[in-house]
Motif scaffolding. Structure first.
Motif, short mmCIF file in Angstrom:
data_model
loop_
_atom_site.label_atom_id
_atom_site.label_comp_id
_atom_site.label_asym_id
_atom_site.label_seq_id
_atom_site.Cartn_x
_atom_site.Cartn_y
_atom_site.Cartn_z
N VAL A 336 0.84 -1.21 0.00
CA VAL A 336 0.00 0.00 0.00
C VAL A 336 0.87 1.25 0.00
CG1 VAL A 336 -1.61 1.36 1.39
CG2 VAL A 336 -2.02 -1.08 1.04
N LEU A 337 1.90 1.27 0.83
CA LEU A 337 2.79 2.43 0.88
C LEU A 337 3.50 2.65 -0.44
CD1 LEU A 337 4.37 2.05 4.44
CD2 LEU A 337 2.62 3.69 3.71
N LEU A 338 3.92 1.55 -1.09
CA LEU A 338 4.58 1.67 -2.40
C LEU A 338 3.62 2.22 -3.44
CD1 LEU A 338 7.00 1.17 -4.22
CD2 LEU A 338 6.21 -1.19 -4.53
N ILE A 339 2.39 1.70 -3.47
CA ILE A 339 1.39 2.21 -4.41
C ILE A 339 1.11 3.68 -4.14
CG2 ILE A 339 -1.02 2.02 -5.16
CD1 ILE A 339 -0.87 -0.97 -4.54
N PHE A 340 1.00 4.04 -2.86
CA PHE A 340 0.73 5.42 -2.47
C PHE A 340 1.83 6.36 -2.96
CE2 PHE A 340 1.14 8.70 0.96
CZ PHE A 340 -0.03 9.38 0.69
N LEU A 341 3.10 5.96 -2.75
CA LEU A 341 4.21 6.80 -3.18
C LEU A 341 4.27 6.90 -4.70
CD1 LEU A 341 7.03 5.74 -0.69
CD2 LEU A 341 5.75 7.88 -0.74
N LEU A 342 3.99 5.80 -5.40
CA LEU A 342 3.99 5.83 -6.86
C LEU A 342 2.89 6.76 -7.38
CD1 LEU A 342 4.62 2.05 -7.74
CD2 LEU A 342 6.21 3.98 -8.00
N LEU A 343 1.74 6.73 -6.75
CA LEU A 343 0.66 7.64 -7.15
C LEU A 343 1.07 9.09 -6.93
CD1 LEU A 343 -2.54 5.84 -5.77
CD2 LEU A 343 -1.91 6.19 -8.17
N LEU A 344 1.71 9.38 -5.80
CA LEU A 344 2.14 10.75 -5.54
C LEU A 344 3.22 11.19 -6.52
CD1 LEU A 344 2.28 10.92 -1.64
CD2 LEU A 344 0.42 11.51 -3.19
N LEU A 345 4.13 10.27 -6.83
CA LEU A 345 5.17 10.60 -7.82
C LEU A 345 4.54 10.88 -9.18
CD1 LEU A 345 7.98 8.04 -6.93
CD2 LEU A 345 8.10 10.53 -6.74
N ALA A 346 3.56 10.05 -9.55
CA ALA A 346 2.88 10.27 -10.84
C ALA A 346 2.16 11.60 -10.86
CB ALA A 346 1.91 9.12 -11.11
N LEU A 347 1.50 11.94 -9.75
CA LEU A 347 0.79 13.21 -9.67
C LEU A 347 1.79 14.38 -9.77
CD1 LEU A 347 -1.81 12.53 -6.83
CD2 LEU A 347 -2.31 12.94 -9.25
N GLY A 348 2.93 14.24 -9.10
CA GLY A 348 3.91 15.32 -9.11
C GLY A 348 4.58 15.49 -10.44
N MET A 349 4.82 14.38 -11.15
CA MET A 349 5.55 14.44 -12.41
C MET A 349 4.67 14.82 -13.58
SD MET A 349 8.08 11.16 -11.89
CE MET A 349 9.04 11.46 -13.36
N THR A 350 3.41 14.46 -13.51
CA THR A 350 2.52 14.76 -14.63
C THR A 350 1.65 15.99 -14.38
OG1 THR A 350 0.80 13.27 -13.78
CG2 THR A 350 2.42 12.35 -15.30
#
Length: 351
Positions: A336-350
């Motif tokens: 869950v933490l990995l998915i959460f961080l990946l979502l935040l990274l995607a939001l920040g990068m896109t």
């Protein structure tokens, strides 16, 4: 000093927001004769039709009174909730699910308060994203990449030449060499627009997807700013941890029809609230000189023990069953933490 003021402000904000979503059941004032909102005759401190309190303030000083009153009632519930949350979290979860709610802080109110309080303490303790990350210009980064690939290419050529023609290992080296040559050819191209190192501009061709490539460029240009945005995103989107956790909780009890998603939501929300409060306690302990080894041991052991106890008490499990589920849940939490961080990274990068 600024950090302390910000921390105090965030802590007060957390208490007020937590109180805003906290039901006021069982907290009535004295009433009047008619409800001033809907006109229904009052038979208690609150209108039984619309729920409005029978006691309404109409003065400027009442604004401060309402704030203090709300926070005081929230804190009153908090001190009844925290002991159960710490030692009998499953009992707290089960009692809330079964309807005993006026005595305790609701899961979402506790979640909001603990998240705000955690970041307030982090701010006070100086735990924040670094603001002085130094990176070279695009030309320097590209040159380092080319040097590394050139060294790897030389090693592959040396390995290839040591093998006779027809040797399978020579063929493998040739395949790797061809793959590396393609990677070198695909490196970003450079256009000189000035005399300095920063005067080189890279045309990035990493994924072929413009938004992602733009996000990578933003990370390369200003990693400190991107880390700050990531930290802010964790703060703003921490509620995503709740829906992300529910499928995994459902998996643990898929065959137990007596438990529903609402039960799992209360479990997860109280659990995240406790973990946030634990982070506050560990941060404060570290600030007063507790050794890093003790902090590390507590940060690994206490969450597992707490989850085990909460599972056992909330779902009426035997100890062995609770421990096994806690082990699985620990792995699920990492996912869950990995998915959460990946979502935040995607939001920040896109974004």
């Amino acid at each position: 000093m600024v950090g302390e003021i910000e921390a105090a402000g965030e802590l007060a904000t957390g208490a007020l927001i937590g109180r805003a979503v906290e039901p006021s059941t069982g907290e009535g004032h004295g009433g009047g004769h008619m409800c001033l909102n809907c006109g229904t005759a009052l038979i208690g401190p609150h209108c039984h039709r619309c729920g409005q309190s029978g006691h309404v303030h109409r003065s400027l000083g009442a604004i401060g009174h309402e704030i203090l009153h709300g926070v005081a009632h929230f804190e009153g519930k908090l001190w009844r909730t925290l002991p159960l949350l710490a030692w009998r979290p499953g009992e707290l979860t089960r009692r809330y699910v079964e309807g005993e709610r006026a005595r305790f802080v609701s899961p979402m109110a506790l979640f909001l308060f603990s998240i705000f309080a955690m970041f307030a303490v982090f701010s006070w303790a100086g735990l924040s994203a670094p603001s002085d990350i130094k990176v070279g210009g695009p030309a320097k980064q590209l040159e380092l990449a080319r040097q590394g690939m050139a060294e790897e290419r030389a090693e592959l050529i040396e390995k290839r030449d040591k093998r006779a023609v027809g040797d399978p290992k020579r063929r493998q080296a040739e395949e790797k060499l061809a793959e590396l040559d393609r990677a070198i050819a695909d490196l970003p191209t450079m256009k000189k627009v000035g005399a300095t190192n920063e005067g080189f501009q890279a045309t990035t061709r990493l994924s072929g997807w413009a938004p992602l490539d733009h996000g990578i460029e933003k990370w390369n240009k200003n990693p400190s700013l991107m880390l700050y945005k990531l930290q802010s995103s964790i703060y703003k989107f921490s509620w995503l941890l709740i829906p992300l956790s529910l499928p995994f909780m459902w998996l643990l009890f898929a065959w137990r029809r007596e438990y529903h998603l609402y039960d799992h939501t209360v479990f997860v929300t109280y659990s995240i609230g406790f973990m946030s409060l634990l982070m506050i306690a560990l941060t404060l302990a570290s600030s007063v000189g507790v050794t890093s080894g003790t902090i590390a041991l507590a940060s690994m052991g206490i969450p597992f023990i707490h989850i085990t106890r909460q599972l056992k008490q909330a779902y009426a499990l035997r100890w062995l069953s609770a421990i096994v589920r806690a082990i699985f849940l620990s792995f699920f939490i990492l996912i869950v933490l990995l998915i959460f961080l990946l979502l935040l990274l995607a939001l920040g990068m896109t974004g």
